[in-house]
Design an enzyme around this catalytic site. Structure first.
Site, PDB file in Angstrom:
ATOM      1  N   GLU A 166       0.842  -1.194   0.000  1.00 31.02           N
ATOM      2  CA  GLU A 166       0.000   0.000   0.000  1.00 31.02           C
ATOM      3  C   GLU A 166       0.882   1.251   0.000  1.00 31.02           C
ATOM      4  OE1 GLU A 166      -3.495   1.910   2.890  1.00 31.02           O
ATOM      5  OE2 GLU A 166      -2.002   0.543   3.730  1.00 31.02           O
TER       6      GLU A 166
ATOM      7  N   LYS B   8      -9.715   2.629  -2.028  1.00 29.44           N
ATOM      8  CA  LYS B   8      -9.871   2.015  -0.710  1.00 29.44           C
ATOM      9  C   LYS B   8     -11.230   2.359  -0.096  1.00 29.44           C
ATOM     10  CE  LYS B   8      -7.266   1.620   3.668  1.00 29.44           C
ATOM     11  NZ  LYS B   8      -6.081   2.155   4.394  1.00 29.44           N
TER      12      LYS B   8
ATOM     13  N   CYS C 163      -5.419  -2.900   2.811  1.00 25.21           N
ATOM     14  CA  CYS C 163      -5.128  -2.788   4.236  1.00 25.21           C
ATOM     15  C   CYS C 163      -6.344  -2.887   5.162  1.00 25.21           C
ATOM     16  CB  CYS C 163      -4.338  -1.504   4.496  1.00 25.21           C
ATOM     17  SG  CYS C 163      -3.364  -1.537   6.033  1.00 25.21           S
TER      18      CYS C 163
END
Length: 260
Positions: free
Chosen positions: A45, A111, A145
């Protein structure tokens, strides 16, 4: 045409804090060390900066140098490259994952779950769309994540084959990282790839790595060392997926639901 095997290189690396050029150079050097043909290379990331909230100084556009670099590396090595970085678009900032193929085709995932503990939600706009990428006959679901903590978002309603998490997951909660990667593989009956960085960032957060690939039954098929830059090569097998899904029809028994 469907490939029976998908050869994946997972790069666990340190990141230079907020230095896009040095990080791109660092990853170019690592990619050049990969020998033999590889179908997919997975980076962490925010691989150009580390997990920073200084988006106003570090964001790039989709016409910027990192997109150009990803396209060049994918073309040069005849592979696909996946990782996230900071993108500015229509006066908003995104923690955006790009899946860049050798042909130049780009798939985008923003995300969904911004990390409120670090104030990511105050800087970055959350994504709203889950994507499934059809690549060489493999259906791939890429996430980022903090998304790992939310199993409903990853739930395998699309019959995907591979789940990918790119991350900057810190040391104090690393046991959760490993446990949840394994759980996502088992509950979705898919391969699950998690790549995490190592080193210490500019906010003094430590990252121990613990990158891993799990198979459909939750067996780890990589051997990453802690706190070490490392490249692991793994071959994903379509037969493993099909055999176990045929034998254990757990996905057929899952609940139906809507995400609002």
């Amino acid at each position: 045409m469907r490939q029976e095997q998908l050869k994946v290189a997972v790069i666990q690396a340190d990141l230079v804090w907020e230095n896009r050029e040095l990080n791109r150079t660092h990853f170019s050097e690592k990619i050049n060390k990969i020998s033999g043909e590889v179908d997919l290379i997975v980076l962490p990331e925010m691989f150009t900066t580390g997990f920073t909230m200084h988006a106003e100084n570090l964001a790039e556009t989709m016409q910027g140098k990192t997109v150009e670099w990803m396209r060049n590396e994918a073309s040069k090595h005849n592979t696909a490259l996946v990782g996230s970085f900071i993108v500015s678009e229509e006066k908003k900032y995104y923690n955006r994952l790009l899946f860049v193929e050798a042909s130049g085709k780009i798939s985008i995932y923003n995300k969904r779950h911004t990390f409120t503990l670090a104030g990511e939600d105050k800087v970055f706009t959350a994504g709203a769309e889950k994507i499934i990428i059809d690549y060489k006959g493999w259906k791939i679901c890429p996430l980022i994540c903090y998304d790992l903590r939310f199993p409903v978002w990853a739930r395998n309603t699309e019959d995907y084959d591979v789940l990918i998490y790119v991350a900057n997951w810190p040391k104090p909660r690393i046991s959760a990282w490993t446990a949840l990667l394994k759980a996502r593989a088992i509950e979705n009956m898919s391969y699950c790839i998690g790549v995490n960085r190592v080193g210490t960032d500019g906010a003094q957060n430590e990252y121990p790595g613990h990158s891993a690939v799990f198979d459909v039954l939750g067996h780890e098929i990589t051997a990453f060392k802690s706190n070490t830059e490392q490249i692991e090569m793994v071959s994903l097998e379509k037969r493993h997926l099909l055999t176990n899904r045929s034998k254990f029809k757990f996905l057929n028994d899952s609940d139906t639901f809507l995400i609002l």
